[in-house]
Design a protein around this motif. Sequence first.
Motif, PDB file in Angstrom:
ATOM      1  N   UNK A   1       0.820  -1.198   0.000  1.00 18.32           N
ATOM      2  CA  UNK A   1       0.000   0.000   0.000  1.00 18.32           C
ATOM      3  C   UNK A   1       0.859   1.254   0.000  1.00 18.32           C
ATOM      4  N   UNK A   2       0.238   2.407  -0.145  1.00 14.33           N
ATOM      5  CA  UNK A   2       0.975   3.675  -0.217  1.00 14.33           C
ATOM      6  C   UNK A   2       1.446   4.154   1.153  1.00 14.33           C
ATOM      7  N   UNK A   3       2.499   3.545   1.654  1.00 15.75           N
ATOM      8  CA  UNK A   3       3.082   3.982   2.918  1.00 15.75           C
ATOM      9  C   UNK A   3       4.604   4.017   2.780  1.00 15.75           C
ATOM     10  N   UNK A   4       5.260   4.776   3.658  1.00 16.50           N
ATOM     11  CA  UNK A   4       6.719   4.961   3.610  1.00 16.50           C
ATOM     12  C   UNK A   4       7.186   5.493   2.247  1.00 16.50           C
ATOM     13  N   UNK A   5       6.319   6.232   1.573  1.00 16.18           N
ATOM     14  CA  UNK A   5       6.686   6.728   0.245  1.00 16.18           C
ATOM     15  C   UNK A   5       7.781   7.787   0.321  1.00 16.18           C
ATOM     16  N   UNK A   6       7.892   8.461   1.466  1.00 18.42           N
ATOM     17  CA  UNK A   6       8.953   9.455   1.624  1.00 18.42           C
ATOM     18  C   UNK A   6      10.320   8.793   1.548  1.00 18.42           C
ATOM     19  N   UNK A   7      10.393   7.536   2.007  1.00 16.86           N
ATOM     20  CA  UNK A   7      11.652   6.785   1.970  1.00 16.86           C
ATOM     21  C   UNK A   7      11.852   6.087   0.629  1.00 16.86           C
ATOM     22  N   UNK A   8      10.806   5.418   0.130  1.00 13.91           N
ATOM     23  CA  UNK A   8      10.938   4.615  -1.081  1.00 13.91           C
ATOM     24  C   UNK A   8      10.762   5.424  -2.370  1.00 13.91           C
ATOM     25  N   UNK A   9      10.030   6.531  -2.288  1.00 18.37           N
ATOM     26  CA  UNK A   9       9.878   7.380  -3.457  1.00 18.37           C
ATOM     27  C   UNK A   9       8.637   7.132  -4.279  1.00 18.37           C
ATOM     28  N   UNK A  10       8.186   5.880  -4.351  1.00 19.19           N
ATOM     29  CA  UNK A  10       7.006   5.564  -5.147  1.00 19.19           C
ATOM     30  C   UNK A  10       6.445   4.220  -4.706  1.00 19.19           C
ATOM     31  N   UNK A  11       5.175   3.983  -5.062  1.00 13.27           N
ATOM     32  CA  UNK A  11       4.558   2.704  -4.751  1.00 13.27           C
ATOM     33  C   UNK A  11       5.260   1.577  -5.518  1.00 13.27           C
ATOM     34  N   UNK A  12       5.708   1.882  -6.729  1.00  8.44           N
ATOM     35  CA  UNK A  12       6.411   0.869  -7.522  1.00  8.44           C
ATOM     36  C   UNK A  12       7.678   0.401  -6.816  1.00  8.44           C
ATOM     37  N   UNK A  13       8.368   1.332  -6.160  1.00  9.64           N
ATOM     38  CA  UNK A  13       9.581   0.970  -5.432  1.00  9.64           C
ATOM     39  C   UNK A  13       9.255   0.115  -4.213  1.00  9.64           C
ATOM     40  N   UNK A  14       8.125   0.400  -3.564  1.00  6.29           N
ATOM     41  CA  UNK A  14       7.692  -0.434  -2.442  1.00  6.29           C
ATOM     42  C   UNK A  14       7.427  -1.855  -2.918  1.00  6.29           C
ATOM     43  N   UNK A  15       6.742  -1.980  -4.059  1.00  4.56           N
ATOM     44  CA  UNK A  15       6.433  -3.301  -4.617  1.00  4.56           C
ATOM     45  C   UNK A  15       7.725  -4.063  -4.925  1.00  4.56           C
ATOM     46  N   UNK A  35      -4.053 -12.214  -4.191  1.00  2.00           N
ATOM     47  CA  UNK A  35      -4.480 -12.415  -5.570  1.00  2.00           C
ATOM     48  C   UNK A  35      -5.433 -11.367  -6.092  1.00  2.00           C
ATOM     49  N   UNK A  36      -5.838 -10.419  -5.245  1.00  2.00           N
ATOM     50  CA  UNK A  36      -6.718  -9.340  -5.676  1.00  2.00           C
ATOM     51  C   UNK A  36      -5.938  -8.132  -6.169  1.00  2.00           C
ATOM     52  N   UNK A  37      -4.632  -8.102  -5.919  1.00  7.01           N
ATOM     53  CA  UNK A  37      -3.815  -6.950  -6.292  1.00  7.01           C
ATOM     54  C   UNK A  37      -2.849  -7.315  -7.410  1.00  7.01           C
ATOM     55  N   UNK A  38      -2.997  -6.633  -8.533  1.00 11.27           N
ATOM     56  CA  UNK A  38      -2.143  -6.914  -9.687  1.00 11.27           C
ATOM     57  C   UNK A  38      -0.671  -6.716  -9.350  1.00 11.27           C
ATOM     58  N   UNK A  39      -0.370  -5.720  -8.512  1.00 15.03           N
ATOM     59  CA  UNK A  39       1.023  -5.456  -8.155  1.00 15.03           C
ATOM     60  C   UNK A  39       1.637  -6.631  -7.407  1.00 15.03           C
ATOM     61  N   UNK A  40       0.853  -7.264  -6.530  1.00 19.64           N
ATOM     62  CA  UNK A  40       1.354  -8.417  -5.780  1.00 19.64           C
ATOM     63  C   UNK A  40       1.571  -9.617  -6.705  1.00 19.64           C
ATOM     64  N   UNK A  41       0.651  -9.811  -7.621  1.00 20.04           N
ATOM     65  CA  UNK A  41       0.797 -10.914  -8.574  1.00 20.04           C
ATOM     66  C   UNK A  41       2.035 -10.702  -9.428  1.00 20.04           C
ATOM     67  N   UNK A  42       2.243  -9.461  -9.881  1.00 22.17           N
ATOM     68  CA  UNK A  42       3.417  -9.160 -10.707  1.00 22.17           C
ATOM     69  C   UNK A  42       4.705  -9.378  -9.923  1.00 22.17           C
TER      70      UNK A  42
END
Length: 283
Positions: A1-15, A35-42
């Motif tokens: 989810x969209x947390x710690x974005x100040x450190x990681x920079x983006x949700x993609x980086x968290x993933x 299995x409901x989140x495309x980012x997790x499946x990817x």
Amino acid sequence: GPQHLDLFGSLEAVVRAKGELLAALPIEGVAVVNGDQAACIAASAGTRPARTIRYGLQAGNAVWAETVDARRGELSVIVRADGERATIRVPLFGRLHVSNLLAAVAGARALGMPLKRIADAAAAIRPLPRTMELRLGPKNTLVIDDTYSANLDGVLAAFESLRDVEAATRLVVFSGMIELGREARSAHRRAGLALAKIRPELVILTTTDFAEDVRTGIESVDREALSRFLVDPKGAVSLSRLEPFLGEGAVLLLEGRIPERVRASLVGGGRPGGREGLEQASQ
């Protein structure tokens, strides 16, 4: 989810960072994936484990929730897994727990537990302190203590949970969110929009940071609701403004890291059970 974005920079980086956990699994390991989140499946694609268990609210997952009832201070979820079906009841408040519950069921299934045994064991689950924890506050007010932390998904889910409470009065004390980087302003506007939709009798924001963004979100839905919105960074007037609304039939959500002296004066010492607490609030 969209947390710690100040450190990681983006949700993609968290993933990507979370994906490193899956990539580190050995071939004989088991990956349990939302299995409901495309980012997790990817993130799980191409990893080494020979076995992946997907969970979620959709029927295509190996472990999925057929129905969810969160109206009486507990979760009642009909879970299906590998042809088995069971009703799992856990004394937790709020639909936001369902995804975590399904993940735990998937992990237990990976260890060979039958669904009936999982359902029996789940009855012993209790909320961690300050995570959607039901408490008894002043004048028998039902208090939902969710002050451990705050991120956008959790905040929106906590606000939405107030819809499941049959209460005469709904109140919110909100600390705002931190570590969201460039997404902070839009996140707080979304929080304001969500607040306006549940129409609490009073909303108190305990920080001036992003207060205008919360205000903008509220105003976009209901301009009149701004009269019920108060910014009180030090908590100096929060208690006096809340006091007339407190009592049986009132539900107060404490969301995020609000000032401790405000929290301590509102959570009281009582700990009503989930069903008991909500039924008391709706009387």
